[in-house]
Design an enzyme around this catalytic site. Structure first.
Site, PDB file in Angstrom:
ATOM      1  CE1 TYR A  47      51.434  35.415  42.628  1.00 27.86           C
ATOM      2  CE2 TYR A  47      51.566  33.399  41.326  1.00 27.86           C
ATOM      3  CZ  TYR A  47      50.958  34.607  41.604  1.00 27.86           C
ATOM      4  OH  TYR A  47      49.871  35.018  40.871  1.00 27.86           O
ATOM      5  NE  ARG A  94      40.524  34.239  39.068  1.00 29.03           N
ATOM      6  CZ  ARG A  94      40.986  35.133  38.200  1.00 29.03           C
ATOM      7  NH1 ARG A  94      40.230  36.119  37.786  1.00 29.03           N
ATOM      8  NH2 ARG A  94      42.209  35.044  37.729  1.00 29.03           N
ATOM      9  NE  ARG A 143      37.663  38.786  44.097  1.00 30.55           N
ATOM     10  CZ  ARG A 143      38.698  39.617  43.972  1.00 30.55           C
ATOM     11  NH1 ARG A 143      38.832  40.649  44.790  1.00 30.55           N
ATOM     12  NH2 ARG A 143      39.600  39.421  43.023  1.00 30.55           N
ATOM     13  CG  ASP A 189      45.459  30.920  46.051  1.00 33.41           C
ATOM     14  OD1 ASP A 189      46.705  30.988  46.082  1.00 33.41           O
ATOM     15  OD2 ASP A 189      44.751  31.767  45.481  1.00 33.41           O
ATOM     16  NE  ARG A 210      37.425  37.152  50.204  1.00 35.13           N
ATOM     17  CZ  ARG A 210      38.336  37.471  49.287  1.00 35.13           C
ATOM     18  NH1 ARG A 210      38.182  37.059  48.049  1.00 35.13           N
ATOM     19  NH2 ARG A 210      39.375  38.207  49.600  1.00 35.13           N
TER      20      ARG A 210
END
Length: 363
Positions: A153, A26, A30, A76, A39
């Protein structure tokens, strides 16, 4: 053009390196203000993933700040179930969700097996765009979720605290779950092979939820299908007139119990979370695979001197470098969005500095 920094690839192949290479799971995220600005420009996380130019922009941002030894495609793991027709969306403050889930035979029958060069073309365009922008500065990592993690998921409809739905599915309808996992293994293999064809120089399988399974169930419902993906992977690629190996990394969060079995799955490297001692891992796998990891991401909230000390502990735990040893430094999971960016600088600098000093003392 020759790859300017191939230290990461050589470490994965257990070849000698001048220092221990480092990258972050990652790493484009952020914690970086420039990422947040891009973003915002994209309008949403999904728009960012699906815009090859913006995906390239954020992929390169951490490399502009830090002397990292690899870039990882910005995307992703849930692009696959989205392309299969489940309708991925992100609820504010709740993470990823799906409009439709897999609960029975009819749901499974409605799944579309995506063509990665059509249904997921935006990912392949991003790989090509990033490779061009990198100009062979460092290698590019492609990736996918493991079949088991994607199935979690797809059945749960998003993240889960207890995995009640997927585990109930496993107990009551193992036959149906095997059919879903078989389809996902083929789909993941197609997807990763398309990334390799587009320019990815290594690939990583994120088995993020393998560790929630019991012993026995892990081997049957997770590892068997990761192995199927690895068996189908293209392991070499033609790049600028020469054949180059394409190493494969498998990361199972909470998978330290099964490290020997994961190492025997056909991968080139095993990623470890922070619960596993690297020295013990090295003794268990011998020279079969390289190891990647495994600083606890929370240590990046310490003071710079503390961060440096913990980096040295990880490197020292792995042991004295020698020819073909194969260690890639990474975190034991993705970097937190709250991490101070300058703390990452201390980590990268110390990994490079201390690992070089270890090589001098081991000669």
């Amino acid at each position: 053009m020759t790859l300017k920094n191939d230290t990461f690839l050589r470490a994965l192949l257990r070849q000698p390196t001048d220092y221990t290479p480092v990258w972050l799971m990652r790493q484009a995220g952020r914690y970086l203000p420039e990422y947040n600005a891009t973003r915002k420009k994209a309008g949403s996380f999904l728009n960012l993933c699906k815009n090859p130019e913006l995906a390239c922009e954020v992929t390169l941002q951490p490399l502009a700040r830090y002397p990292l030894d690899a870039a990882i495609l910005f995307s992703d793991i849930l692009t696959i179930p989205d392309a299969m027709g489940l309708g991925l969306y992100f609820a504010e403050g709740e993470g990823p969700k799906f409009e439709r889930t897999i609960q029975n035979e009819d749901d499974l029958a409605r799944l579309h097996r995506p063509d990665p060069n059509q249904d997921l073309r935006y990912v392949m365009d991003a790989v090509r765009t990033i490779r061009g922008a990198l100009a062979d500065r460092v290698p590019l990592i492609g990736f996918s979720g493991s079949p088991w993690t994607l199935a979690c998921y797809m059945v749960e409809g998003g993240g889960s605290d207890d995995f009640r739905k997927i585990k109930s599915f496993l107990i009551r309808r193992p036959d149906l779950l095997h059919r879903l996992l078989d389809l996902l293994a083929d789909t993941v293999a197609d997807y990763l092979n398309a990334q390799i064809e587009a320019g990815a120089q290594t690939v990583m399988i994120f088995d993020s939820w393998g560790g929630v399974l019991a012993d026995g169930a892990f081997q049957t419902f997770s590892l068997a299908y990761t192995r199927k993906v690895l068996d189908r992977l293209v392991r070499t690629r033609q790049d600028q007139g020469k054949t180059s190996p394409v190493p494969a990394i498998v990361f199972t969060k909470g998978g330290g119990l099964w490290i020997e079995e994961i190492a025997a799955s056909g991968c080139d490297a095993v990623g470890l979370d922070w619960t596993m001692n690297l020295g013990r891992a090295r003794r268990l796998v011998g020279d079969r695979v390289a190891l990647q990891g495994n600083l606890d991401p929370m240590f990046l909230f310490g003071e710079p001197d503390q961060i440096r000390a913990e980096c040295r502990k990880v490197l020292d735990s792995y042991g004295s470098p020698r020819e073909g040893h194969g260690h890639v430094f990474n975190l034991g999971h993705g970097i937190s969005q709250f991490t101070p960016p300058d703390h990452v600088s201390a980590m990268v600098d110390e990994v490079h500095r201390h690992s070089r000093s270890l090589r001098k003392t081991s000669v």
